[in-house]
Design a protein around this motif. Structure first.
Motif, PDB file in Angstrom:
ATOM      1  N   LEU A  50      21.957 -80.151 142.055  1.00 27.80           N
ATOM      2  CA  LEU A  50      22.728 -80.177 140.809  1.00 27.80           C
ATOM      3  C   LEU A  50      21.881 -80.650 139.638  1.00 27.80           C
ATOM      4  CD1 LEU A  50      26.341 -81.473 141.448  1.00 27.80           C
ATOM      5  CD2 LEU A  50      25.614 -79.318 140.492  1.00 27.80           C
ATOM      6  N   LEU A  51      21.028 -81.637 139.881  1.00 27.11           N
ATOM      7  CA  LEU A  51      20.151 -82.130 138.826  1.00 27.11           C
ATOM      8  C   LEU A  51      19.154 -81.053 138.404  1.00 27.11           C
ATOM      9  CD1 LEU A  51      19.772 -84.633 137.149  1.00 27.11           C
ATOM     10  CD2 LEU A  51      18.256 -85.534 138.897  1.00 27.11           C
ATOM     11  N   ARG A  52      18.663 -80.305 139.369  1.00 23.70           N
ATOM     12  CA  ARG A  52      17.756 -79.197 139.044  1.00 23.70           C
ATOM     13  C   ARG A  52      18.470 -78.157 138.188  1.00 23.70           C
ATOM     14  NH1 ARG A  52      13.627 -75.884 142.880  1.00 23.70           N
ATOM     15  NH2 ARG A  52      13.347 -74.109 141.486  1.00 23.70           N
ATOM     16  N   PHE A  53      19.696 -77.799 138.574  1.00 24.26           N
ATOM     17  CA  PHE A  53      20.482 -76.855 137.781  1.00 24.26           C
ATOM     18  C   PHE A  53      20.743 -77.404 136.384  1.00 24.26           C
ATOM     19  CE2 PHE A  53      24.652 -75.543 136.197  1.00 24.26           C
ATOM     20  CZ  PHE A  53      24.469 -74.169 136.114  1.00 24.26           C
ATOM     21  N   TYR A  54      21.114 -78.658 136.304  1.00 27.41           N
ATOM     22  CA  TYR A  54      21.443 -79.284 135.030  1.00 27.41           C
ATOM     23  C   TYR A  54      20.233 -79.339 134.097  1.00 27.41           C
ATOM     24  CZ  TYR A  54      22.674 -82.876 131.678  1.00 27.41           C
ATOM     25  OH  TYR A  54      22.877 -83.565 130.519  1.00 27.41           O
ATOM     26  N   LEU A  55      19.068 -79.681 134.635  1.00 26.25           N
ATOM     27  CA  LEU A  55      17.860 -79.751 133.807  1.00 26.25           C
ATOM     28  C   LEU A  55      17.505 -78.373 133.255  1.00 26.25           C
ATOM     29  CD1 LEU A  55      15.626 -82.233 135.839  1.00 26.25           C
ATOM     30  CD2 LEU A  55      16.867 -82.675 133.726  1.00 26.25           C
ATOM     31  N   ARG A  60       7.626 -79.782 132.147  1.00 24.65           N
ATOM     32  CA  ARG A  60       6.526 -80.688 132.501  1.00 24.65           C
ATOM     33  C   ARG A  60       6.955 -82.144 132.400  1.00 24.65           C
ATOM     34  NH1 ARG A  60       3.477 -78.520 135.844  1.00 24.65           N
ATOM     35  NH2 ARG A  60       2.757 -76.497 135.198  1.00 24.65           N
ATOM     36  N   ASN A  61       7.677 -82.604 133.400  1.00 23.14           N
ATOM     37  CA  ASN A  61       8.011 -84.017 133.528  1.00 23.14           C
ATOM     38  C   ASN A  61       8.089 -84.320 135.020  1.00 23.14           C
ATOM     39  OD1 ASN A  61      10.928 -83.972 134.499  1.00 23.14           O
ATOM     40  ND2 ASN A  61      11.112 -82.755 132.624  1.00 23.14           N
ATOM     41  N   PRO A  62       7.876 -85.561 135.401  1.00 23.69           N
ATOM     42  CA  PRO A  62       7.846 -85.892 136.831  1.00 23.69           C
ATOM     43  C   PRO A  62       9.139 -85.571 137.576  1.00 23.69           C
ATOM     44  CG  PRO A  62       6.991 -87.713 135.517  1.00 23.69           C
ATOM     45  CD  PRO A  62       7.532 -86.703 134.561  1.00 23.69           C
ATOM     46  N   LEU A  63      10.281 -85.720 136.919  1.00 24.20           N
ATOM     47  CA  LEU A  63      11.553 -85.463 137.599  1.00 24.20           C
ATOM     48  C   LEU A  63      11.706 -83.985 137.947  1.00 24.20           C
ATOM     49  CD1 LEU A  63      14.252 -86.531 138.617  1.00 24.20           C
ATOM     50  CD2 LEU A  63      15.169 -86.183 136.319  1.00 24.20           C
ATOM     51  N   SER A  64      11.405 -83.111 137.004  1.00 27.56           N
ATOM     52  CA  SER A  64      11.506 -81.669 137.267  1.00 27.56           C
ATOM     53  C   SER A  64      10.544 -81.233 138.361  1.00 27.56           C
ATOM     54  CB  SER A  64      11.225 -80.872 135.997  1.00 27.56           C
ATOM     55  OG  SER A  64      12.232 -81.082 135.050  1.00 27.56           O
ATOM     56  N   GLU A  65       9.335 -81.757 138.320  1.00 33.30           N
ATOM     57  CA  GLU A  65       8.344 -81.396 139.338  1.00 33.30           C
ATOM     58  C   GLU A  65       8.771 -81.891 140.723  1.00 33.30           C
ATOM     59  OE1 GLU A  65       4.686 -82.902 137.816  1.00 33.30           O
ATOM     60  OE2 GLU A  65       4.556 -81.358 136.263  1.00 33.30           O
ATOM     61  N   PHE A  66       9.341 -83.101 140.783  1.00 30.86           N
ATOM     62  CA  PHE A  66       9.828 -83.634 142.056  1.00 30.86           C
ATOM     63  C   PHE A  66      10.978 -82.784 142.601  1.00 30.86           C
ATOM     64  CE2 PHE A  66      13.113 -86.283 144.086  1.00 30.86           C
ATOM     65  CZ  PHE A  66      12.441 -86.595 145.258  1.00 30.86           C
ATOM     66  N   LEU A  67      11.928 -82.435 141.724  1.00 31.99           N
ATOM     67  CA  LEU A  67      13.076 -81.643 142.164  1.00 31.99           C
ATOM     68  C   LEU A  67      12.652 -80.251 142.616  1.00 31.99           C
ATOM     69  CD1 LEU A  67      15.668 -82.670 139.459  1.00 31.99           C
ATOM     70  CD2 LEU A  67      15.645 -83.353 141.857  1.00 31.99           C
ATOM     71  N   GLN A  68      11.673 -79.671 141.940  1.00 28.80           N
ATOM     72  CA  GLN A  68      11.191 -78.364 142.356  1.00 28.80           C
ATOM     73  C   GLN A  68      10.520 -78.452 143.718  1.00 28.80           C
ATOM     74  OE1 GLN A  68       8.405 -76.417 139.775  1.00 28.80           O
ATOM     75  NE2 GLN A  68       8.323 -74.600 141.069  1.00 28.80           N
ATOM     76  N   MET A  82      10.014 -91.762 129.160  1.00 34.51           N
ATOM     77  CA  MET A  82      11.250 -91.188 129.705  1.00 34.51           C
ATOM     78  C   MET A  82      12.245 -90.796 128.613  1.00 34.51           C
ATOM     79  SD  MET A  82      11.226 -90.829 132.931  1.00 34.51           S
ATOM     80  CE  MET A  82      12.937 -90.617 133.314  1.00 34.51           C
ATOM     81  N   MET A  83      12.081 -91.313 127.399  1.00 38.23           N
ATOM     82  CA  MET A  83      13.049 -91.038 126.339  1.00 38.23           C
ATOM     83  C   MET A  83      13.173 -89.554 125.990  1.00 38.23           C
ATOM     84  SD  MET A  83      14.924 -93.505 125.571  1.00 38.23           S
ATOM     85  CE  MET A  83      15.679 -93.154 124.000  1.00 38.23           C
ATOM     86  N   PRO A  84      12.073 -88.793 125.873  1.00 41.00           N
ATOM     87  CA  PRO A  84      12.272 -87.358 125.590  1.00 41.00           C
ATOM     88  C   PRO A  84      13.064 -86.639 126.682  1.00 41.00           C
ATOM     89  CG  PRO A  84       9.998 -87.986 125.172  1.00 41.00           C
ATOM     90  CD  PRO A  84      10.669 -89.168 125.815  1.00 41.00           C
ATOM     91  N   LEU A  85      12.826 -87.005 127.939  1.00 40.75           N
ATOM     92  CA  LEU A  85      13.579 -86.405 129.040  1.00 40.75           C
ATOM     93  C   LEU A  85      15.057 -86.754 128.933  1.00 40.75           C
ATOM     94  CD1 LEU A  85      13.722 -85.001 131.855  1.00 40.75           C
ATOM     95  CD2 LEU A  85      13.310 -87.261 132.830  1.00 40.75           C
ATOM     96  N   LEU A  86      15.364 -88.028 128.726  1.00 36.33           N
ATOM     97  CA  LEU A  86      16.765 -88.450 128.612  1.00 36.33           C
ATOM     98  C   LEU A  86      17.432 -87.866 127.372  1.00 36.33           C
ATOM     99  CD1 LEU A  86      16.366 -92.156 129.748  1.00 36.33           C
ATOM    100  CD2 LEU A  86      17.439 -90.301 131.024  1.00 36.33           C
ATOM    101  N   ASN A  87      16.700 -87.783 126.270  1.00 41.04           N
ATOM    102  CA  ASN A  87      17.263 -87.166 125.061  1.00 41.04           C
ATOM    103  C   ASN A  87      17.623 -85.709 125.311  1.00 41.04           C
ATOM    104  OD1 ASN A  87      17.133 -89.441 123.433  1.00 41.04           O
ATOM    105  ND2 ASN A  87      15.077 -88.987 122.701  1.00 41.04           N
TER     106      ASN A  87
END
Length: 192
Positions: free
Chosen positions: A22-27, A35-43, A136-141
């Motif tokens: 769901l997080l992958r879909f949401y992002l 190009r952020n660590p969360l997206s790369e981890f989820l992929q 992390m702020m750009p990702l959260l924004n």
């Protein structure tokens, strides 16, 4: 005791995997820069399922429907496995139970999605106070912008303080309390 442990294990493993999908879909939906660590981890975590599923389930309007369908399927399987562990008899009403589990899986996806937005908003607010220049702020924004923008258009800042996160959290809590909780209770009656 073993039944409770098995249910906990199934809930944890499937729950984390559903949240990752769901997080992958949401992002992707929120157009968060890749190009952020969360997206790369989820992929890395979900690609083994998502890539083959994309061959069968095409995207629509830029939405990755394969990832969303896999999240629903994983949630649906979790519910069926938990029913089997509890020893729920699947007699003549098996079709009704499967349909109820399918609807319950949709409700659970909505609930997890609301929790994802809530956690992102809370993390953004806390980080804006503690470390506004954090990486992390750009990702959260990017994650919260589609939801906060609706409130920011209508509610001006008061004393240089943006109250839109507070209003969004109240709306999310109301959605969790009223429609989602009601649907969970109604559908949950079929599993008793």
């Amino acid at each position: 005791m073993i039944t409770s442990a098995l249910i906990f294990l199934v809930d944890t493993v499937f729950g984390l995997f559903v949240a990752a999908l769901l997080l992958r879909f949401y992002l992707q939906w929120a157009r968060v820069p890749y190009r952020n660590p969360l997206s790369e981890f989820l992929q890395a975590l979900t690609d083994f399922m998502v890539r083959p599923a994309r061959r069968l389930i095409p995207g629509l309007w830029g939405l990755d429907l394969a990832t969303l369908a896999l999240a629903w399927l994983a949630q649906f399987l979790e519910l069926l496995i938990v029913l089997q562990i509890r020893g729920y008899p699947l007699g003549p009403e098996a079709g009704m139970i499967v349909a109820a589990a399918a609807l319950m899986a949709l409700v659970m996806l909505a609930k997890i999605g609301l929790y994802i937005v809530m956690v992102a908003v809370i993390a953004q607010v806390l980080l804006s106070w503690v470390g506004p220049h954090s990486p992390m702020m750009p990702l959260l924004n990017s994650m919260t912008r589609p939801f906060l923008r609706v409130f920011q258009r209508r509610i001006p800042p008061i004393g240089n303080v943006d109250l839109s996160p507070l209003f969004l959290l109240v709306v999310i809590q109301l959605l969790l309390m009223l429609p989602v909780a009601y649907l969970e209770a109604v559908i949950g009656q079929l599993f008793r």
